[in-house]
Write a protein that holds these residues in place. Structure first.
Motif, PDB file in Angstrom:
ATOM      1  N   GLU A  79       0.822  -1.205   0.000  1.00  0.00           N
ATOM      2  CA  GLU A  79       0.000   0.000   0.000  1.00  0.00           C
ATOM      3  C   GLU A  79       0.866   1.269   0.000  1.00  0.00           C
ATOM      4  O   GLU A  79       1.833   1.386   0.761  1.00  0.00           O
ATOM      5  CB  GLU A  79      -0.916   0.016   1.215  1.00  0.00           C
ATOM      6  N   GLY A  80       0.523   2.195  -0.892  1.00  0.00           N
ATOM      7  CA  GLY A  80       1.207   3.491  -0.946  1.00  0.00           C
ATOM      8  C   GLY A  80       2.495   3.491  -1.740  1.00  0.00           C
ATOM      9  O   GLY A  80       3.195   4.508  -1.794  1.00  0.00           O
ATOM     10  N   THR A  81       2.846   2.364  -2.359  1.00  0.00           N
ATOM     11  CA  THR A  81       4.104   2.274  -3.107  1.00  0.00           C
ATOM     12  C   THR A  81       3.852   2.470  -4.608  1.00  0.00           C
ATOM     13  O   THR A  81       2.704   2.417  -5.081  1.00  0.00           O
ATOM     14  CB  THR A  81       4.761   0.909  -2.884  1.00  0.00           C
ATOM     15  N   ALA A  82       4.946   2.679  -5.342  1.00  0.00           N
ATOM     16  CA  ALA A  82       4.851   2.763  -6.804  1.00  0.00           C
ATOM     17  C   ALA A  82       4.384   1.422  -7.365  1.00  0.00           C
ATOM     18  O   ALA A  82       3.611   1.365  -8.334  1.00  0.00           O
ATOM     19  CB  ALA A  82       6.207   3.146  -7.392  1.00  0.00           C
ATOM     20  N   SER A  83       4.823   0.327  -6.718  1.00  0.00           N
ATOM     21  CA  SER A  83       4.425  -1.003  -7.179  1.00  0.00           C
ATOM     22  C   SER A  83       2.920  -1.212  -7.067  1.00  0.00           C
ATOM     23  O   SER A  83       2.337  -1.992  -7.824  1.00  0.00           O
ATOM     24  CB  SER A  83       5.163  -2.068  -6.373  1.00  0.00           C
ATOM     25  N   ALA A  84       2.254  -0.530  -6.096  1.00  0.00           N
ATOM     26  CA  ALA A  84       0.808  -0.652  -5.955  1.00  0.00           C
ATOM     27  C   ALA A  84       0.102  -0.135  -7.201  1.00  0.00           C
ATOM     28  O   ALA A  84      -0.932  -0.673  -7.611  1.00  0.00           O
ATOM     29  CB  ALA A  84       0.339   0.097  -4.715  1.00  0.00           C
ATOM     30  N   GLN A  85       0.645   0.938  -7.801  1.00  0.00           N
ATOM     31  CA  GLN A  85       0.041   1.454  -9.049  1.00  0.00           C
ATOM     32  C   GLN A  85       0.329   0.515 -10.217  1.00  0.00           C
ATOM     33  O   GLN A  85      -0.528   0.279 -11.070  1.00  0.00           O
ATOM     34  CB  GLN A  85       0.578   2.851  -9.337  1.00  0.00           C
ATOM     35  N   CYS A  94       8.342   7.772 -13.762  1.00  0.00           N
ATOM     36  CA  CYS A  94       8.549   8.950 -12.913  1.00  0.00           C
ATOM     37  C   CYS A  94       9.959   9.467 -13.209  1.00  0.00           C
ATOM     38  O   CYS A  94      10.951   8.791 -12.892  1.00  0.00           O
ATOM     39  CB  CYS A  94       8.393   8.572 -11.434  1.00  0.00           C
ATOM     40  N   ARG A  95      10.069  10.661 -13.785  1.00  0.00           N
ATOM     41  CA  ARG A  95      11.371  11.179 -14.216  1.00  0.00           C
ATOM     42  C   ARG A  95      12.110  11.889 -13.082  1.00  0.00           C
ATOM     43  O   ARG A  95      13.312  12.111 -13.183  1.00  0.00           O
ATOM     44  CB  ARG A  95      11.202  12.125 -15.413  1.00  0.00           C
ATOM     45  N   SER A  96      11.406  12.290 -11.974  1.00  0.00           N
ATOM     46  CA  SER A  96      12.086  12.988 -10.874  1.00  0.00           C
ATOM     47  C   SER A  96      11.232  12.901  -9.593  1.00  0.00           C
ATOM     48  O   SER A  96      10.064  12.488  -9.641  1.00  0.00           O
ATOM     49  CB  SER A  96      12.343  14.455 -11.228  1.00  0.00           C
ATOM     50  N   HIS A 100       9.486  11.731  -3.139  1.00  0.00           N
ATOM     51  CA  HIS A 100       8.464  12.693  -2.703  1.00  0.00           C
ATOM     52  C   HIS A 100       7.081  12.261  -3.181  1.00  0.00           C
ATOM     53  O   HIS A 100       6.084  12.439  -2.475  1.00  0.00           O
ATOM     54  CB  HIS A 100       8.814  14.080  -3.263  1.00  0.00           C
ATOM     55  N   ARG A 101       7.033  11.689  -4.365  1.00  0.00           N
ATOM     56  CA  ARG A 101       5.753  11.247  -4.924  1.00  0.00           C
ATOM     57  C   ARG A 101       5.232   9.999  -4.210  1.00  0.00           C
ATOM     58  O   ARG A 101       4.017   9.840  -4.041  1.00  0.00           O
ATOM     59  CB  ARG A 101       5.935  10.965  -6.416  1.00  0.00           C
ATOM     60  N   PHE A 102       6.161   9.138  -3.778  1.00  0.00           N
ATOM     61  CA  PHE A 102       5.767   7.887  -3.081  1.00  0.00           C
ATOM     62  C   PHE A 102       6.510   7.810  -1.745  1.00  0.00           C
ATOM     63  O   PHE A 102       7.459   7.020  -1.585  1.00  0.00           O
ATOM     64  CB  PHE A 102       6.097   6.665  -3.945  1.00  0.00           C
ATOM     65  N   PRO A 103       6.098   8.608  -0.755  1.00  0.00           N
ATOM     66  CA  PRO A 103       6.841   8.651   0.519  1.00  0.00           C
ATOM     67  C   PRO A 103       6.774   7.343   1.316  1.00  0.00           C
ATOM     68  O   PRO A 103       7.620   7.097   2.163  1.00  0.00           O
ATOM     69  CB  PRO A 103       6.159   9.796   1.280  1.00  0.00           C
ATOM     70  N   ALA A 104       5.751   6.527   1.065  1.00  0.00           N
ATOM     71  CA  ALA A 104       5.601   5.276   1.834  1.00  0.00           C
ATOM     72  C   ALA A 104       6.374   4.117   1.218  1.00  0.00           C
ATOM     73  O   ALA A 104       6.380   3.013   1.768  1.00  0.00           O
ATOM     74  CB  ALA A 104       4.124   4.900   1.939  1.00  0.00           C
ATOM     75  N   ASP A 105       7.037   4.350   0.078  1.00  0.00           N
ATOM     76  CA  ASP A 105       7.725   3.279  -0.644  1.00  0.00           C
ATOM     77  C   ASP A 105       9.123   3.089  -0.068  1.00  0.00           C
ATOM     78  O   ASP A 105      10.036   3.883  -0.309  1.00  0.00           O
ATOM     79  CB  ASP A 105       7.800   3.611  -2.125  1.00  0.00           C
ATOM     80  N   ARG A 106       9.295   2.032   0.754  1.00  0.00           N
ATOM     81  CA  ARG A 106      10.584   1.767   1.395  1.00  0.00           C
ATOM     82  C   ARG A 106      11.642   1.363   0.375  1.00  0.00           C
ATOM     83  O   ARG A 106      12.836   1.632   0.559  1.00  0.00           O
ATOM     84  CB  ARG A 106      10.423   0.670   2.437  1.00  0.00           C
ATOM     85  N   ALA A 115      14.249   8.755 -10.027  1.00  0.00           N
ATOM     86  CA  ALA A 115      13.432   8.458 -11.211  1.00  0.00           C
ATOM     87  C   ALA A 115      13.335   6.948 -11.358  1.00  0.00           C
ATOM     88  O   ALA A 115      14.221   6.213 -10.905  1.00  0.00           O
ATOM     89  CB  ALA A 115      14.055   9.081 -12.461  1.00  0.00           C
ATOM     90  N   PHE A 116      12.262   6.474 -12.029  1.00  0.00           N
ATOM     91  CA  PHE A 116      12.115   5.038 -12.265  1.00  0.00           C
ATOM     92  C   PHE A 116      11.098   4.819 -13.369  1.00  0.00           C
ATOM     93  O   PHE A 116      10.278   5.703 -13.689  1.00  0.00           O
ATOM     94  CB  PHE A 116      11.667   4.310 -10.992  1.00  0.00           C
TER      95      PHE A 116
END
Length: 665
Positions: A79-85, A94-96, A100-106, A115-116
């Motif tokens: 929950e709250g990670t880039a992988s969730a999307q 995500c270029r930058s 900050h965009r995914f603060p919960a992503d450990r 970026a990723f």
């Protein structure tokens, strides 16, 4: 045009080169090799392969995260990670400012990502099983090339991830099989049938076909040990007829029960082993039925012989304890913590007249105790529950169903289970009613003894004075004629002195100062002679009834004292019937004792009056001018002659005095 074609050719060469480098690997080695080569080709700081894990909380586990030989192993909530999307089935770029965009992503925080680009790994069924992601620690101007290259390798990565998950499931299944079947302490088995059996056949035909076509296809070592073997392989292949012969006690009935239950049943068998010992087996079986045909039978078998032995020992112990409680000549009451009655023994019911139906689950304190005893009994009950040593002792009245009352000495203790929790309270009581009566009689005798000595001394001196008064008044009367004015006065003086002499005789009899003159006495004859005198004592509205047994056995007593007892009781009955009634005097003999019963239909007496009736100077009427020695004297005379006197009475129910004197042989 030529430049574009060149780039495409270079991309194909890179893809073929990476594919060649990872083609010989599988599993985690494949994920690590692919991530390593993709990271180098894409100039990414990390390329990671993540697997979505189901459970109470959805998670993502990073299987491989490579950058120049470095590997990161990360697992965190989804929950709250880039992988969730990405798990929704769409690529995410995500270029930058990725953290900050995914603060919960450990994962992004650990890899210091800025970026990723992430690609979903799709299963053959169209679901998402993981993610393939390239991560950069600096902002990226474009991610399109990286996205294209990841999309090329995503299908192979997804297929490898599916294969890994299938292998994991197989491995878990094998582990479960080992844990639940092969290592189980219970025997577990599978019977296969050489051909399916229609379940609509008659029961006997189904049994015959099970024994004809059935064999043991699989079992664990526990089952082998039940047959004296060491390993399951030694038992596999045995026919059903070898495993469980129909001649074994209870086997046929167990199979029939299984058939009637639709091949889902639990039965208990009691076969005899080779050494002649009876075993107890609990067998659970369930058949696999498809389209009305029995395909195979799964089952478990548990040897409960030891458990049955323990149960029998416990039952025997409980029976012994129950028999002991039932045969004890003591009162036994078992209660729950709230005071509800669970058990009373036979002696309790025989003594009190209560029945099990009347006492079951009733509150002890409210049902059988007097209000004044309840507080003490509850305190003793609570004290017994708090202490683990000696029982708590207390005394209370015990009420019967019809209001009867016994005095009981109780010992109360608590019964605890194996975890030392209180399960009930045990109360053992002893009927001390007779003891209390004897104790009261002893105290009364002591009172009578001390008062008797005092009364005897006073009576003796007073009797000397009355003798002088009576003598002089008699001499003076002889010298006076009835016409003399002093004659009536002298008569009154002598009459008063005689009354005083009568009181003195009562005091002397009470104090034993006046020696009795015992002789054989026929109570029936004595009462018959004195009946006219008794009638003079009664009011006109009182009817005297006598029921005298002829040829009554004699008693050894002083006739004067017996008359005094008779007169005292008749006067007491008269005073109890101010508005008239019936006075009954009866005699009888049972061989060893002679009985005198005097009963009336008067006002009766309370329990408190009955307890104090024979005390010296006790009077039921405050306005009565009598000395209060009549009943005490009566009691003393009867006891002095070796007899007993009992009183039965209740308010409004009259009174019945029963005297027993030993008969002469």
């Amino acid at each position: 045009m030529a430049t574009g074609q060149l780039h495409r050719n270079q991309e194909k060469r890179r893809i073929l080169q990476i594919a060649h480098q990872v083609s010989a690997t599988i599993g985690n080695d494949f994920f690590r090799a692919m991530a390593k080569h993709l990271a180098r080709e894409l100039e990414a700081d990390h390329v990671l392969v993540g697997e979505f894990c189901a459970g109470r909380t959805e998670r993502i586990a990073i299987l491989a995260s490579m950058a120049g030989g470095d590997s990161e192993h990360i697992e965190c909530p989804l929950e709250g990670t880039a992988s969730a999307q990405i798990a929704t089935g769409k690529a995410v770029l995500c270029r930058s400012v990725a953290q900050h965009r995914f603060p919960a992503d450990r994962a992004l925080a650990t890899l210091k990502a800025q970026a990723f680009v992430g690609i979903p790994l799709m299963t053959s069924a169209g679901g998402v099983c993981g993610v393939l992601m390239a991560v950069y620690r600096k902002p990226a101007a474009t991610l399109s090339v990286a996205k294209s290259l990841l999309e090329v390798f995503a299908p192979r990565a997804a297929a490898e991830l599916e294969r890994k998950q299938e292998n994991d499931r197989l491995r878990e299944s094998e582990q479960r099989y080992q844990a639940f079947v092969m290592l189980n302490a219970d025997a577990m088995w599978r019977i296969e049938l050489e051909q399916p059996i229609p379940i609509d056949l008659p029961e006997e035909e189904q049994i015959q076909q099970i024994y004809r076509y059935g064999y043991l296809a699989e079992c664990n070592d526990a089952m082998a040990r039940q047959y004296g073997l060491e390993r399951a392989s030694q038992l596999t292949g045995w026919r059903v007829s070898e495993l469980s012969p129909l001649t074994t006690e209870g086997v046929r009935e167990a199979i029939i029960q299984g058939i009637r239950s639709g091949y889902h049943s639990t039965v208990e068998l009691s076969p005899v082993d080779e050494e002649g010992n009876r075993r107890h087996i609990l067998r659970t079986q369930w058949g696999i039925v498809e389209q009305g045909m029995l395909q195979r039978i799964w089952g478990t078998t548990r040897d409960v012989t030891e458990l049955k032995s323990i149960e029998r020992e416990l039952d025997a112990s409980e029976r012994q304890m129950s028999d002991l409680l039932e045969t004890l000549n003591l009162l036994v009451v078992m209660m729950r913590e709230d005071g509800a009655i669970v058990f009373c023994n036979k002696h309790f019911y025989q003594l009190t007249g209560w029945t099990a139906a009347e006492t079951k689950d009733r509150i002890w304190f409210e049902l059988m105790l007097l209000p004044e005893d309840r507080k003490l009994a509850r305190a003793a009950f609570q004290a017994a529950n708090l202490q683990t040593g000696a029982p708590t002792h207390y005394e209370s009245a015990l009420l019967g169903p019809k209001g009867e009352c016994w005095r009981v000495a109780w010992d109360s203790t608590c019964v605890r289970d194996a975890e030392q929790k209180i399960v009930m309270s045990a109360n053992v009581g002893r009927d001390i009613s007779e003891f209390k009566m004897l104790e009261a009689q002893f105290r009364q005798a002591q009172e009578l003894e001390s008062l008797g000595r005092l009364a005897g001394g006073v009576a003796h001196d007073f009797n000397n004075l009355l003798t002088v008064i009576t003598g002089y008044s008699s001499v003076l009367l002889e010298k006076k004629s009835p016409d003399d004015p002093a004659y009536p006065v002298l008569c009154e003086i002598r009459r008063t002195a005689e009354k005083g002499a009568s009181l003195t005789r009562s005091l002397l009899a009470f104090s034993r100062r006046q020696a009795p003159r015992p002789e054989p006495v026929d109570l029936t004859a004595l009462i018959a002679v004195d009946e006219p005198l008794l009638l003079r004592l009664l009011n006109e509205n009182i009817h005297l009834v006598t029921n005298l047994q002829p040829s009554l056995n004699f008693v050894q007593a002083d006739p004067g004292q017996i008359r005094q007892v008779l007169f005292n009781l008749v006067v007491n009955a008269r005073d109890a019937m101010p508005h008239g009634g019936i006075l009954t005097i009866a005699t009888s003999s049972d061989g060893s004792n002679v009985q005198l019963v005097i009963s009336d239909t008067g006002v009766g007496m309370t329990e408190d009056v009955r307890r104090h009736l024979f005390r010296p100077f006790f009077r039921t009427d405050e306005e009565c001018t009598a000395a209060g020695l009549g009943m005490a004297t009566t009691y003393r005379i009867i006891r002095q002659n070796g007899g007993q006197i009992e009183v039965d009475s209740s308010p409004g129910g009259g009174a019945r005095f029963r005297i027993q004197l030993p008969a002469l042989p």
